[in-house]
Structure formats: structure tokens, C-alpha cells
Design a protein around this motif. Structure first.
Motif, PDB file in Angstrom:
ATOM      1  N   ARG A 106       0.918  -1.031   0.088  1.00 17.95           N
ATOM      2  CA  ARG A 106       0.135   0.141  -0.037  1.00 17.95           C
ATOM      3  C   ARG A 106       0.920   1.410  -0.053  1.00 17.95           C
ATOM      4  N   THR A 107       0.246   2.511  -0.164  1.00 21.03           N
ATOM      5  CA  THR A 107       0.942   3.625  -0.172  1.00 21.03           C
ATOM      6  C   THR A 107       0.114   4.542   0.484  1.00 21.03           C
ATOM      7  N   TYR A 108       0.563   5.392   1.597  1.00 19.87           N
ATOM      8  CA  TYR A 108      -0.420   6.099   2.703  1.00 19.87           C
ATOM      9  C   TYR A 108       0.150   7.568   2.441  1.00 19.87           C
ATOM     10  N   TYR A 109      -0.753   8.469   2.370  1.00 17.13           N
ATOM     11  CA  TYR A 109      -0.416   9.828   2.340  1.00 17.13           C
ATOM     12  C   TYR A 109      -1.233  10.616   3.420  1.00 17.13           C
ATOM     13  N   TYR A 110      -0.662  11.263   4.337  1.00 15.49           N
ATOM     14  CA  TYR A 110      -1.293  11.824   5.466  1.00 15.49           C
ATOM     15  C   TYR A 110      -0.871  13.357   5.788  1.00 15.49           C
ATOM     16  N   GLU A 111      -1.874  14.036   6.542  1.00 11.05           N
ATOM     17  CA  GLU A 111      -1.370  15.306   6.983  1.00 11.05           C
ATOM     18  C   GLU A 111      -2.228  15.659   8.145  1.00 11.05           C
ATOM     19  N   THR A 112      -1.380  16.138   9.137  1.00  7.38           N
ATOM     20  CA  THR A 112      -2.078  16.605  10.307  1.00  7.38           C
ATOM     21  C   THR A 112      -2.051  18.338  10.634  1.00  7.38           C
ATOM     22  N   PHE A 113      -3.007  18.582  11.018  1.00  8.41           N
ATOM     23  CA  PHE A 113      -3.552  20.151  10.880  1.00  8.41           C
ATOM     24  C   PHE A 113      -4.239  20.564  12.151  1.00  8.41           C
ATOM     25  N   ALA A 209      -9.133   2.959  -2.481  1.00  6.49           N
ATOM     26  CA  ALA A 209      -8.514   3.893  -1.364  1.00  6.49           C
ATOM     27  C   ALA A 209      -9.549   3.735  -0.151  1.00  6.49           C
ATOM     28  N   VAL A 210      -8.636   4.272   1.204  1.00 10.99           N
ATOM     29  CA  VAL A 210      -9.494   4.445   2.344  1.00 10.99           C
ATOM     30  C   VAL A 210      -9.257   5.773   2.694  1.00 10.99           C
ATOM     31  N   LEU A 211     -10.015   6.522   2.930  1.00  6.50           N
ATOM     32  CA  LEU A 211      -9.854   7.919   3.636  1.00  6.50           C
ATOM     33  C   LEU A 211     -10.157   7.945   5.149  1.00  6.50           C
ATOM     34  N   VAL A 212      -9.224   8.132   6.033  1.00  6.73           N
ATOM     35  CA  VAL A 212      -9.312   8.207   7.214  1.00  6.73           C
ATOM     36  C   VAL A 212      -9.440   9.720   8.001  1.00  6.73           C
ATOM     37  N   VAL A 213     -10.250  10.318   8.665  1.00  2.71           N
ATOM     38  CA  VAL A 213     -10.189  11.534   9.573  1.00  2.71           C
ATOM     39  C   VAL A 213     -10.250  10.945  10.836  1.00  2.71           C
ATOM     40  N   ALA A 214      -9.063  11.468  11.643  1.00  2.00           N
ATOM     41  CA  ALA A 214      -9.054  10.992  13.090  1.00  2.00           C
ATOM     42  C   ALA A 214      -8.679  12.412  13.831  1.00  2.00           C
ATOM     43  N   GLY A 215      -9.506  12.723  14.746  1.00  2.00           N
ATOM     44  CA  GLY A 215      -9.141  13.821  15.715  1.00  2.00           C
ATOM     45  C   GLY A 215     -10.253  14.651  16.023  1.00  2.00           C
ATOM     46  N   ASP A 216      -9.963  15.978  16.430  1.00  2.11           N
ATOM     47  CA  ASP A 216     -10.951  17.018  16.830  1.00  2.11           C
ATOM     48  C   ASP A 216     -11.801  17.188  15.556  1.00  2.11           C
ATOM     49  N   ILE A 217     -13.054  16.411  15.245  1.00  2.00           N
ATOM     50  CA  ILE A 217     -13.979  16.797  14.358  1.00  2.00           C
ATOM     51  C   ILE A 217     -15.354  16.789  14.788  1.00  2.00           C
ATOM     52  N   ASP A 218     -16.285  17.469  14.338  1.00  2.00           N
ATOM     53  CA  ASP A 218     -17.426  17.307  14.376  1.00  2.00           C
ATOM     54  C   ASP A 218     -18.211  16.308  13.019  1.00  2.00           C
ATOM     55  N   ASN A 379      -1.577   8.921  19.703  1.00  2.00           N
ATOM     56  CA  ASN A 379      -1.962  10.121  19.052  1.00  2.00           C
ATOM     57  C   ASN A 379      -2.779   9.796  17.856  1.00  2.00           C
ATOM     58  N   VAL A 380      -3.460  10.801  17.113  1.00  2.56           N
ATOM     59  CA  VAL A 380      -4.436  10.688  16.434  1.00  2.56           C
ATOM     60  C   VAL A 380      -3.596  10.262  14.791  1.00  2.56           C
ATOM     61  N   GLU A 381      -2.464  10.707  14.808  1.00  4.06           N
ATOM     62  CA  GLU A 381      -1.791   9.989  13.314  1.00  4.06           C
ATOM     63  C   GLU A 381      -1.470   8.559  13.612  1.00  4.06           C
ATOM     64  N   GLY A 382      -1.256   8.108  14.929  1.00  3.93           N
ATOM     65  CA  GLY A 382      -0.967   6.598  14.866  1.00  3.93           C
ATOM     66  C   GLY A 382      -2.381   5.946  14.687  1.00  3.93           C
ATOM     67  N   ILE A 383      -3.486   6.262  15.415  1.00  7.25           N
ATOM     68  CA  ILE A 383      -4.592   5.701  15.303  1.00  7.25           C
ATOM     69  C   ILE A 383      -5.196   5.833  13.578  1.00  7.25           C
ATOM     70  N   ALA A 384      -4.939   6.736  13.046  1.00 10.58           N
ATOM     71  CA  ALA A 384      -5.360   6.988  11.715  1.00 10.58           C
ATOM     72  C   ALA A 384      -4.903   5.649  10.850  1.00 10.58           C
ATOM     73  N   ASN A 385      -3.521   5.739  11.012  1.00 14.27           N
ATOM     74  CA  ASN A 385      -2.835   4.809  10.541  1.00 14.27           C
ATOM     75  C   ASN A 385      -3.229   3.399  10.594  1.00 14.27           C
ATOM     76  N   THR A 386      -3.321   3.123  11.873  1.00 15.51           N
ATOM     77  CA  THR A 386      -3.624   1.822  12.229  1.00 15.51           C
ATOM     78  C   THR A 386      -5.368   1.391  11.674  1.00 15.51           C
TER      79      THR A 386
END
Length: 438
Positions: A106-113, A209-218, A379-386
Motif C-alpha cells: 500500500r501507499t499512504y499519504y497523510y497530513e495533520t493540521f 482507497a480508504v480515507l481516514v479522518v481522526a481527531g477533533d472533528i464534528d 495520538n491521532v496520527e497513529g490511530i489513523a494509520n492503524t
């Protein structure tokens, strides 16, 4: 005294279990087939947006290797709406960071804002999928970047061939796991622009593809934005993957590999092991921990501390979708012959194959796994990846909440039987990893 130690161990295990809280998530599909996973954690004002594509180096064809890893770099060049070279500047100007990584599957792209830039992150990832710049200038620029990465990580790095899988060609005769994950530079040099575009069109689509959004969201607003930015991207027909069956080895294979960047040789015992989806792969992770994870592990204590025949011992399992790889390696101390190290390593493997480990050792392993689980999902980066990996490669997103249950259910008898099956001498490849003059 023994009773007090065991009581302390049980207390630590209970505390770790309390730390490993259940990870909540929601998942669904867009109309174009893109899978979406949402994890809400409002404890800190940050959000990670990741997109994992089900394409890696195993999906490349002969003569055109390196494409999967190449795109890890190429898709940061820019898009029709993000000027060339501006991607990282936009991230930094808005308090964000981003990266990507590739392996055989797989290939994984991610950003944390900061969470108030959620929409920006979603737009950028949708741009990467809808409007990437794939032209000759981008290809030429990134070709040099990839070459430099290969020089730093593999060609000029001590033991780099072990770490980045260049020795896997000795383990796999048919499967593409036997090729280097980064590919062959000669293939990238020879590739035409149309071939780069064809690889993108073949694999980069929302229904792969799978899109994952993790963290402080509504959650409600996040779903609205995802639909706006990703659902208009059209699905395409995915190519059918060929299921390559790697024959079981029936006789030990012994080979030599040379590295101009080392002065001290190494001996490697390499094994083809089952898919990361299978329970036995988790048992092998436990075995790896018993043998050589840390200074209290069996091989380290025996070879490094007690007999001083090695100054380093390592083992690791690289868990992959179709098969996995398990490697045990030792670097000799002084004039210790490599065959002497093999003999010592085999003695410890034989003990695992014939004797049950103690309750204490089993609990110690479980504690290590719980520690690692808490750290990797802290952290949310690790959870998103998993979450993304479990959905795509394991086939069960909720594996994130079952992982420790699986580890804690592994018995001493299972450890013995799995060691017998997969660490048998006739199934392994013995690699003498030797210095070579530059």
C-alpha cells in the motif's frame, strides 16, 4: 519474593489494560466506492487526514519497478490548483505537517493540521487524487530525489539491504515480495512519461482507497465536507490482482550477500511466514519478542551478555498482506565464526520448539505488547494509520480493538507449535551478510 514479583507484574498488566482504551470509529462508503473511516477525539485541537491506496511495489510489472514508491514523491509536486513546489509551504503556513510512505502492499499519504483547517486538508488530498501534476519536469525532478534516497538508505547505509528488503529475493522465488520495495533505478530511468501516467490511472482511484479522518472533528460537518470534496471523483474499473502462490521451501538454502558499507559481517536466518491476516503471524510476533526484543530476550542474554559471541542480535517480523517475512540476525563479536552463531541461535529456537515457556515469560511478552499498543495509538496520527491499515490489509477495521485480545489469548502451546512449523530448518534461508570492498 516470587509472589510479590508476580503480583507486581499482574498490577502492571492491569494498569496497561486500563490505558488501552477502546478506539471508537465510524465507517461507510461513498457512492464512488471510496471507504471512509472517522475517529472522533476532541481532547486536543488537531486532526489527521490520511488516504491509503491499495497499491504497492508488489503490483508492479517486470521492467517497470519502482513506480509505487515513485508516486509517494511525485504526488507532492503539486496539482492543477496547487502550484509546483507549494504543497509543503501551504501545510507549514497553516500549522500543518504531512508525509507519505510506501511498502509492498500500500501507499499512504497523510497530513495533520489544527482542527480548524480540516477542510484545507480534505481539499488537498482530493486535489492529489483529482488533479495531480504528472509531467516530464515532475518525473525528472523526483527521479533524482528517489536516486538520492536509495543512495542514503540502501547503497551507502550499513546493513541497508536487510532493513529495506533487498535480500528478500533469496526468500521469494515467484512472488513480487522478492523485489526491492524501492524498485530498480534502471527501470525508472527507462520509463516513459506515458508509463508513469498509466500506473497512476491503473491504481489511483477512489474505489481503491480508504480515507481516514481522526481527531477533533464534528462528525456531521466532516461527512458533509468529505461528500463535497471526494464523492464527485469518478470510480474506475480496478484491474484484477493475480494471486501468486509462493511454494513452500523443503530444503534449507544458504546464500551470500555482500555490502561495501560494513566491516562486521552478519548471519541472517530468514523465513517466509503467513499473511498478517492469520493468527500465526501474531504468534510469530510473540516469538520474535521472546527471542530478541530487548536486552532481557533469550538470544541477547545468551550471545551478547553471557557468552559474548555477538555484540548485537535482532529479529523482526515484517507483516504483509499475502505473506510475511521473519528475520533473525546476529553480528559476531571478535573472531566468532558465523556457523558458531547459527549453532547457538538454533539451540534457542529448538527450546521454543520443544519446551513451553514459563508463565512469567508469557506475561512479560504480553506487557510489552500492551506498552507498544498504547504508544502506537497514543495520538491521532497513529490511530489513523492503524485504522486504515486494518481495513485495507487485514480486512477488519475493528482489529485495532481486538489486537490485544488476540495477543493475550495466545497460549504457550501455540508458541511451541508455531515455532516448530515456521522456524524449521528446511523452511529457512541462511544468508551470510559479508563485507565487500568498495
Amino acid at each position: 519474593m516470587k509472589k510479590n514479583i508476580l503480583t507486581l507484574t499482574a498490577t502492571v498488566a492491569l494498569a496497561l489494560s486500563a490505558s488501552a482504551q477502546k478506539v471508537g470509529f465510524e465507517e461507510y462508503n461513498l457512492k464512488n466506492g471510496m471507504h471512509v473511516i472517522l475517529h472522533q477525539d476532541n481532547s486536543a485541537p488537531v486532526v489527521t487526514i490520511g488516504v491509503m491506496y491499495h497499491v504497492g511495489s508488489k503490483d508492479e510489472v517486470d521492467g517497470k519497478t519502482g513506480m509505487a514508491h515513485f508516486y509517494e514523491h511525485l504526488l507532492f509536486t503539486g496539482t492543477e490548483n496547487i502550484k509546483r513546489g507549494e504543497w509543503n509551504k501551504i501545510e507549514a503556513a497553516n500549522g500543518g505537517t504531512g508525509n507519505a510512505n510506501t511498502n509492498w502492499d500500500r501507499t499512504y499519504y497523510y497530513e495533520t493540521f489544527p482542527s480548524n483547517n480540516l477542510e484545507l486538508g480534505l481539499w488537498m488530498e482530493s486535489e492529489r487524487l483529482m488533479h495531480p501534476i504528472i509531467d516530464q519536469k515532475a518525473v525528472d525532478t523526483q527521479n533524482e530525489v528517489v536516486k538520492e534516497e536509495k543512495r542514503q538508505r540502501m547503497d551507502n547505509a550499513p546493513y541497508g539491504k536487510i532493513i529495506y528488503g533487498d535480500v528478500y529475493n533469496h526468500i521469494f522465488d515467484k512472488h513480487n515480495y522478492g523485489r526491492p520495495m524501492i524498485g530498480y533505478i534502471k527501470d525508472l530511468d527507462a520509463a516513459k512519461l506515458e508509463e508513469f501516467k498509466a500506473f497512476y490511472n491503473k491504481w489511483y482511484m477512489p474505489n481503491n482507497a480508504v480515507l481516514v479522518v481522526a481527531g477533533d472533528i464534528d462528525v456531521k460537518n466532516t461527512k458533509k465536507l468529505i461528500k463535497e470534496y471526494f464523492e464527485p471523483i469518478p470510480a474506475r474499473t480496478l484491474p484484477k490482482r493475480e494471486q501468486v502462490v509462493e511454494p513452500e521451501r523443503t530444503q534449507e538454502k544458504r546464500v551470500k550477500e555482500y555490502d561495501a558499507n560494513i566491516q562486521i559481517p552478519a548471519i541472517i536466518l530468514a523465513h517466509k511466514t503467513p499473511s498478517m491476516k492469520e493468527r500465526d503471524s501474531k504468534v510469530l510476533d510473540v516469538i520474535s519478542t521472546i527471542l530478541s526484543n530487548g536486552k532481557s530476550s533469550r538470544l541477547y542474554k545468551k550471545l551478547v551478555d553471557d557468552k559474548k559471541k555477538a555484540f548485537q542480535v535482532i529479529s523482526f517480523a515484517r507483516n504483509l498482506e499475502d505473506y510475511s517475512v521473519y528475520v533473525i540476525a546476529a553480528l559476531p563479536s571478535g573472531d566468532t565464526p558465523l556457523d558458531d552463531l547459527i549453532k547457538e541461535m538454533d539451540e534457542e529456537i529448538y527450546k521454543l520448539q520443544t519446551e513451553l515457556i514459563s508463565d512469567r515469560d508469557l506475561q512479560k511478552v504480553r506487557n510489552k505488547f500492551e506498552n507498544n499498543f498504547v504508544a502506537s495509538n497514543s495520538n491521532v496520527e497513529g490511530i489513523a494509520n492503524t485504522l486504515a491499515r486494518n481495513y485495507m490489509l487485514v480486512g477488519n477495521t475493528n482489529q485495532i480493538n481486538k489486537e490485544l485480545d488476540v495477543i493475550n489469548s495466545i497460549t504457550k502451546e501455540e508458541i511451541r507449535e508455531v515455532a516448530k512449523k515456521y522456524l524449521a530448518k528446511n523452511r529457512r534461508v541462511v544468508i551470510e551478510y559479508l563485507p565487500k570492498k568498495k
